[in-house]
Design a protein around this motif. Structure first.
Motif, PDB file in Angstrom:
ATOM      1  N   ALA A 116      -2.569  -6.769   1.935  1.00 39.89           N
ATOM      2  CA  ALA A 116      -1.937  -5.456   1.979  1.00 39.89           C
ATOM      3  C   ALA A 116      -2.459  -4.652   3.163  1.00 39.89           C
ATOM      4  CB  ALA A 116      -2.211  -4.702   0.684  1.00 39.89           C
ATOM      5  N   PRO A 117      -1.591  -4.051   3.985  1.00 40.51           N
ATOM      6  CA  PRO A 117      -2.052  -3.200   5.083  1.00 40.51           C
ATOM      7  C   PRO A 117      -2.916  -2.056   4.554  1.00 40.51           C
ATOM      8  CG  PRO A 117       0.295  -3.695   5.315  1.00 40.51           C
ATOM      9  CD  PRO A 117      -0.119  -4.175   3.959  1.00 40.51           C
ATOM     10  N   GLN A 118      -3.944  -1.695   5.331  1.00 42.26           N
ATOM     11  CA  GLN A 118      -4.900  -0.675   4.914  1.00 42.26           C
ATOM     12  C   GLN A 118      -4.892   0.482   5.912  1.00 42.26           C
ATOM     13  OE1 GLN A 118      -6.850  -1.164   1.890  1.00 42.26           O
ATOM     14  NE2 GLN A 118      -5.206  -2.691   1.781  1.00 42.26           N
ATOM     15  N   ALA A 119      -4.990   1.715   5.387  1.00 40.13           N
ATOM     16  CA  ALA A 119      -4.821   2.887   6.246  1.00 40.13           C
ATOM     17  C   ALA A 119      -6.028   3.802   6.198  1.00 40.13           C
ATOM     18  CB  ALA A 119      -3.574   3.671   5.825  1.00 40.13           C
ATOM     19  N   ASN A 120      -6.267   4.492   7.325  1.00 43.01           N
ATOM     20  CA  ASN A 120      -7.094   5.693   7.320  1.00 43.01           C
ATOM     21  C   ASN A 120      -6.185   6.843   7.764  1.00 43.01           C
ATOM     22  OD1 ASN A 120      -6.926   5.536  10.125  1.00 43.01           O
ATOM     23  ND2 ASN A 120      -9.067   4.926  10.412  1.00 43.01           N
ATOM     24  N   VAL A 153     -11.064  -0.122   5.350  1.00 44.02           N
ATOM     25  CA  VAL A 153     -10.854   0.787   6.474  1.00 44.02           C
ATOM     26  C   VAL A 153     -11.290   2.195   6.086  1.00 44.02           C
ATOM     27  CG1 VAL A 153      -9.183   1.709   8.123  1.00 44.02           C
ATOM     28  CG2 VAL A 153      -8.904  -0.621   7.238  1.00 44.02           C
ATOM     29  N   ILE A 154     -12.168   2.780   6.881  1.00 44.78           N
ATOM     30  CA  ILE A 154     -12.493   4.194   6.777  1.00 44.78           C
ATOM     31  C   ILE A 154     -12.193   4.814   8.144  1.00 44.78           C
ATOM     32  CG2 ILE A 154     -14.148   3.935   4.912  1.00 44.78           C
ATOM     33  CD1 ILE A 154     -16.385   3.957   6.929  1.00 44.78           C
ATOM     34  N   ASP A 155     -12.369   6.111   8.295  1.00 40.00           N
ATOM     35  CA  ASP A 155     -11.939   6.746   9.541  1.00 40.00           C
ATOM     36  C   ASP A 155     -12.620   6.169  10.786  1.00 40.00           C
ATOM     37  OD1 ASP A 155      -9.972   8.302   8.491  1.00 40.00           O
ATOM     38  OD2 ASP A 155     -11.207  10.076   8.245  1.00 40.00           O
ATOM     39  N   PRO A 156     -13.955   6.025  10.807  1.00 34.74           N
ATOM     40  CA  PRO A 156     -14.558   5.556  12.061  1.00 34.74           C
ATOM     41  C   PRO A 156     -14.479   4.055  12.291  1.00 34.74           C
ATOM     42  CG  PRO A 156     -16.270   6.138  10.493  1.00 34.74           C
ATOM     43  CD  PRO A 156     -14.969   6.514   9.866  1.00 34.74           C
ATOM     44  N   VAL A 157     -14.513   3.233  11.212  1.00 34.59           N
ATOM     45  CA  VAL A 157     -14.640   1.789  11.409  1.00 34.59           C
ATOM     46  C   VAL A 157     -13.781   1.021  10.415  1.00 34.59           C
ATOM     47  CG1 VAL A 157     -17.001   1.973  12.315  1.00 34.59           C
ATOM     48  CG2 VAL A 157     -16.635   1.576   9.855  1.00 34.59           C
ATOM     49  N   THR A 158     -13.612  -0.273  10.743  1.00 32.54           N
ATOM     50  CA  THR A 158     -12.968  -1.238   9.851  1.00 32.54           C
ATOM     51  C   THR A 158     -13.933  -2.386   9.597  1.00 32.54           C
ATOM     52  OG1 THR A 158     -10.686  -0.750  10.513  1.00 32.54           O
ATOM     53  CG2 THR A 158     -11.133  -2.975   9.708  1.00 32.54           C
ATOM     54  N   PHE A 159     -14.096  -2.769   8.327  1.00 36.59           N
ATOM     55  CA  PHE A 159     -14.878  -3.943   7.960  1.00 36.59           C
ATOM     56  C   PHE A 159     -13.893  -5.060   7.644  1.00 36.59           C
ATOM     57  CE2 PHE A 159     -17.229  -0.159   6.564  1.00 36.59           C
ATOM     58  CZ  PHE A 159     -18.436  -0.334   7.241  1.00 36.59           C
ATOM     59  N   SER A 204       0.863  -1.177   0.000  1.00 36.99           N
ATOM     60  CA  SER A 204       0.000   0.000   0.000  1.00 36.99           C
ATOM     61  C   SER A 204       0.900   1.227   0.000  1.00 36.99           C
ATOM     62  CB  SER A 204      -0.907   0.031   1.240  1.00 36.99           C
ATOM     63  OG  SER A 204      -1.842  -1.021   1.207  1.00 36.99           O
ATOM     64  N   ALA A 205       0.522   2.230  -0.791  1.00 25.60           N
ATOM     65  CA  ALA A 205       1.346   3.443  -0.875  1.00 25.60           C
ATOM     66  C   ALA A 205       0.453   4.670  -0.823  1.00 25.60           C
ATOM     67  CB  ALA A 205       2.144   3.442  -2.175  1.00 25.60           C
ATOM     68  N   LEU A 206       0.724   5.557   0.126  1.00 27.03           N
ATOM     69  CA  LEU A 206      -0.022   6.808   0.231  1.00 27.03           C
ATOM     70  C   LEU A 206       0.690   7.766   1.174  1.00 27.03           C
ATOM     71  CD1 LEU A 206      -3.202   6.365   2.465  1.00 27.03           C
ATOM     72  CD2 LEU A 206      -1.398   4.663   2.319  1.00 27.03           C
ATOM     73  N   VAL A 207       0.501   9.039   0.933  1.00 26.40           N
ATOM     74  CA  VAL A 207       1.015  10.136   1.752  1.00 26.40           C
ATOM     75  C   VAL A 207       2.502   9.934   2.094  1.00 26.40           C
ATOM     76  CG1 VAL A 207       0.460  11.667   3.676  1.00 26.40           C
ATOM     77  CG2 VAL A 207      -1.306  10.166   2.775  1.00 26.40           C
ATOM     78  N   GLY A 208       3.275   9.622   1.063  1.00 28.75           N
ATOM     79  CA  GLY A 208       4.725   9.583   1.236  1.00 28.75           C
ATOM     80  C   GLY A 208       5.293   8.310   1.811  1.00 28.75           C
ATOM     81  N   GLU A 209       4.454   7.303   2.104  1.00 29.68           N
ATOM     82  CA  GLU A 209       4.967   6.067   2.680  1.00 29.68           C
ATOM     83  C   GLU A 209       4.471   4.849   1.904  1.00 29.68           C
ATOM     84  OE1 GLU A 209       6.138   6.395   7.229  1.00 29.68           O
ATOM     85  OE2 GLU A 209       3.963   6.503   6.968  1.00 29.68           O
ATOM     86  N   ILE A 210       5.200   3.740   2.064  1.00 31.98           N
ATOM     87  CA  ILE A 210       4.826   2.432   1.542  1.00 31.98           C
ATOM     88  C   ILE A 210       4.687   1.507   2.743  1.00 31.98           C
ATOM     89  CG2 ILE A 210       5.454   0.545  -0.016  1.00 31.98           C
ATOM     90  CD1 ILE A 210       7.633   2.641  -1.094  1.00 31.98           C
ATOM     91  N   TYR A 211       3.618   0.715   2.770  1.00 34.25           N
ATOM     92  CA  TYR A 211       3.391  -0.225   3.861  1.00 34.25           C
ATOM     93  C   TYR A 211       3.357  -1.649   3.306  1.00 34.25           C
ATOM     94  CZ  TYR A 211       1.735   4.103   6.046  1.00 34.25           C
ATOM     95  OH  TYR A 211       1.633   5.387   6.527  1.00 34.25           O
ATOM     96  N   LEU A 212       3.983  -2.574   4.044  1.00 32.21           N
ATOM     97  CA  LEU A 212       3.966  -3.976   3.637  1.00 32.21           C
ATOM     98  C   LEU A 212       4.148  -4.865   4.849  1.00 32.21           C
ATOM     99  CD1 LEU A 212       7.172  -5.038   3.733  1.00 32.21           C
ATOM    100  CD2 LEU A 212       7.303  -3.697   1.633  1.00 32.21           C
ATOM    101  N   GLY A 213       3.815  -6.155   4.678  1.00 30.25           N
ATOM    102  CA  GLY A 213       3.963  -7.138   5.746  1.00 30.25           C
ATOM    103  C   GLY A 213       4.882  -8.274   5.321  1.00 30.25           C
ATOM    104  N   THR A 214       5.353  -9.043   6.310  1.00 30.09           N
ATOM    105  CA  THR A 214       6.332 -10.088   6.043  1.00 30.09           C
ATOM    106  C   THR A 214       5.848 -11.449   6.543  1.00 30.09           C
ATOM    107  OG1 THR A 214       7.567 -10.059   8.140  1.00 30.09           O
ATOM    108  CG2 THR A 214       8.071  -8.320   6.526  1.00 30.09           C
ATOM    109  N   ARG A 215       6.579 -12.474   6.111  1.00 24.10           N
ATOM    110  CA  ARG A 215       6.293 -13.844   6.560  1.00 24.10           C
ATOM    111  C   ARG A 215       6.542 -14.009   8.052  1.00 24.10           C
ATOM    112  NH1 ARG A 215       9.926 -16.796   2.243  1.00 24.10           N
ATOM    113  NH2 ARG A 215      10.159 -14.731   1.308  1.00 24.10           N
ATOM    114  N   ASP A 216       7.353 -13.159   8.623  1.00 21.93           N
ATOM    115  CA  ASP A 216       7.691 -13.257  10.039  1.00 21.93           C
ATOM    116  C   ASP A 216       6.751 -12.456  10.929  1.00 21.93           C
ATOM    117  OD1 ASP A 216       9.878 -14.818   9.299  1.00 21.93           O
ATOM    118  OD2 ASP A 216      11.175 -13.064   9.084  1.00 21.93           O
ATOM    119  N   VAL A 263      -3.921  -4.108   9.900  1.00 26.52           N
ATOM    120  CA  VAL A 263      -3.227  -5.250   9.320  1.00 26.52           C
ATOM    121  C   VAL A 263      -3.948  -6.535   9.710  1.00 26.52           C
ATOM    122  CG1 VAL A 263      -1.027  -6.463   9.142  1.00 26.52           C
ATOM    123  CG2 VAL A 263      -1.055  -3.993   9.557  1.00 26.52           C
ATOM    124  N   GLN A 264      -4.327  -7.339   8.713  1.00 21.97           N
ATOM    125  CA  GLN A 264      -4.958  -8.628   8.973  1.00 21.97           C
ATOM    126  C   GLN A 264      -3.933  -9.734   8.761  1.00 21.97           C
ATOM    127  OE1 GLN A 264      -8.865  -8.879   7.455  1.00 21.97           O
ATOM    128  NE2 GLN A 264      -9.175 -11.013   7.982  1.00 21.97           N
TER     129      GLN A 264
END
Length: 382
Positions: free
Chosen positions: A141-145, A189-195, A103-115, A151-152
């Motif tokens: 992919a990690p999701q941001a508000n 993910v939205i600001d108030p809640v996560t589905f 996931s990429a937004l607002v100047g950052e990239i987010y990712l997860g690993t096998r560990d 992260v699931q």
């Protein structure tokens, strides 16, 4: 650690945790047939992203932000490329085994690993801004508000991290069946809640202030005698509209439309899918477990058309580019489908290693990542 069972009807992202053994394809791949071509795919540039997605074909979907596309391999290589010409802005070795989409937004990239690690990476130069630990391996992919990164993990947990620091805010854990698809749902993910959807067939609405459950819906009910027959994973991402409708698919279950605020069922259809549906205007497109592509009226769930030309070909989740639906398949073809009729109107083979992650799209341009790490940019011409 449990051994792995591969069901051939499911994509490489969807391996099954269970007893070992090889099974014949439930849906043998159809031979590609001639069609009336009205759109072509013209290659603009290509680049090699490390050593690819590994034999496990981890779902490391690239990400777009501004004029850069970010892509990684399964062994820690991360690259930033110019979307126009494919020139490399930077390349770095993260020295971690990457397993999730980016996931990429607002100047950052987010990712997860096998560990079970989550990284926030600076888009300017590839430096790591922070690292955080979550309970287990991350495939979604990690999701941001605005405040959180959600992260699931494959153990059924959802972790909310502070986007600025990586500090844990809360954790929710769902009951996990003994046998599940090799993958997880991706939170919406939205600001108030996560589905968030889970392998037990339930969709949960979580309060982003504290992770408390606000609503819970049963999307699919386990049926049958065997553990495989009783699989009911919600493996895609819920699709949320601006007017508050939520569309959710499940394996061995249903396609449902819900009122996101109240959780009320608007309509439902029997429909088994482990991929995220795609909403374009008032039409919802989905790929079922066999590989049939279907179009539904998003208002009432009525089926508009179905295309069975690509069954058994392990299609990716649909993307949308230049007024066409775009799919990759296990032999490395990109297919273009006309959304009003369901007819195939374009095709191009990208790479023989196959395409297992959803193509990225921007306007008429498609970015397709093959399993061996070949990333190709193509434009749709008519």
């Amino acid at each position: 650690m449990k051994p792995i069972l591969l069901i051939a009807a499911i994509t490489s992202v969807a391996l099954l945790a269970g007893c070992a053994g090889k099974v014949e394809p439930q849906y043998p791949p159809k031979e590609l047939r001639d069609f009336a071509e009205s759109a072509t795919l013209d290659s603009v540039w290509s680049e090699q992203i490390g050593d690819g997605l590994s034999r496990a074909t981890y779902p490391i979907t690239p990400a777009l932000d501004g004029d850069r596309v970010f892509a990684a391999d399964a062994f820690g290589t991360l690259m930033a490329l110019d979307t126009n010409d494919g020139d490399t802005a930077w390349e770095t070795d993260l020295e971690v085994p990457v397993s999730s989409g980016l996931s990429a937004l607002v100047g950052e990239i987010y990712l997860g690993t096998r560990d079970g690690e989550v990284l926030a990476i600076d888009q300017r130069d590839g430096s790591v801004n922070w690292r955080a630990r979550v309970p287990s391996e991350v495939l979604a992919a990690p999701q941001a508000n605005q405040q959180l990164l959600v992260v699931q993990s494959i153990d059924g947990s959802v972790t909310a991290l502070d986007r600025n620091t990586g500090q844990q805010r809360w954790v929710y854990t769902a009951n996990r069946p003994s046998l599940t698809l090799r993958g997880t749902g991706t939170p919406q993910v939205i600001d108030p809640v996560t589905f968030a959807g889970f392998a037990n067939g339930r969709l949960v609405t979580l309060d982003n202030r504290n992770g408390q459950v606000l609503n819970e819906q049963r999307i699919a009910v386990p049926q049958g005698r065997s553990d495989i027959e009783r699989l009911v994973d919600i493996a895609g991402q819920p699709v949320l509209t601006q007017d508050g409708r939520l569309f959710v698919t499940s394996y061995n279950g249903r396609l449902v439309a819900l009122d996101a605020t109240r959780g009320e069922l608007l309509w439902e259809r029997e429909h088994s899918s482990y991929l995220t549906p795609v909403l374009v205007g008032d039409t919802l497109f989905s790929v079922d477990e066999s590989g049939e592509v279907l179009a539904f009226n998003a208002e009432n769930g009525n089926e508009l058309w179905r295309n069975d030309d690509l069954t058994g070909r392990k299609l990716t989740t649909a993307a949308y580019a230049g007024d066409h639906l775009v799919f990759g398949d296990f032999e490395g073809y990109l297919h273009l489908i006309e959304p009003s009729t369901g007819a195939i109107v374009g095709r191009e083979r990208i790479d023989g290693s196959g395409i297992s992650v959803r193509p990225l799209t921007e306007g008429r341009r498609i970015f397709a990542l093959a399993n061996d790490g070949s990333l190709e940019a193509l434009d749709i011409a008519e």
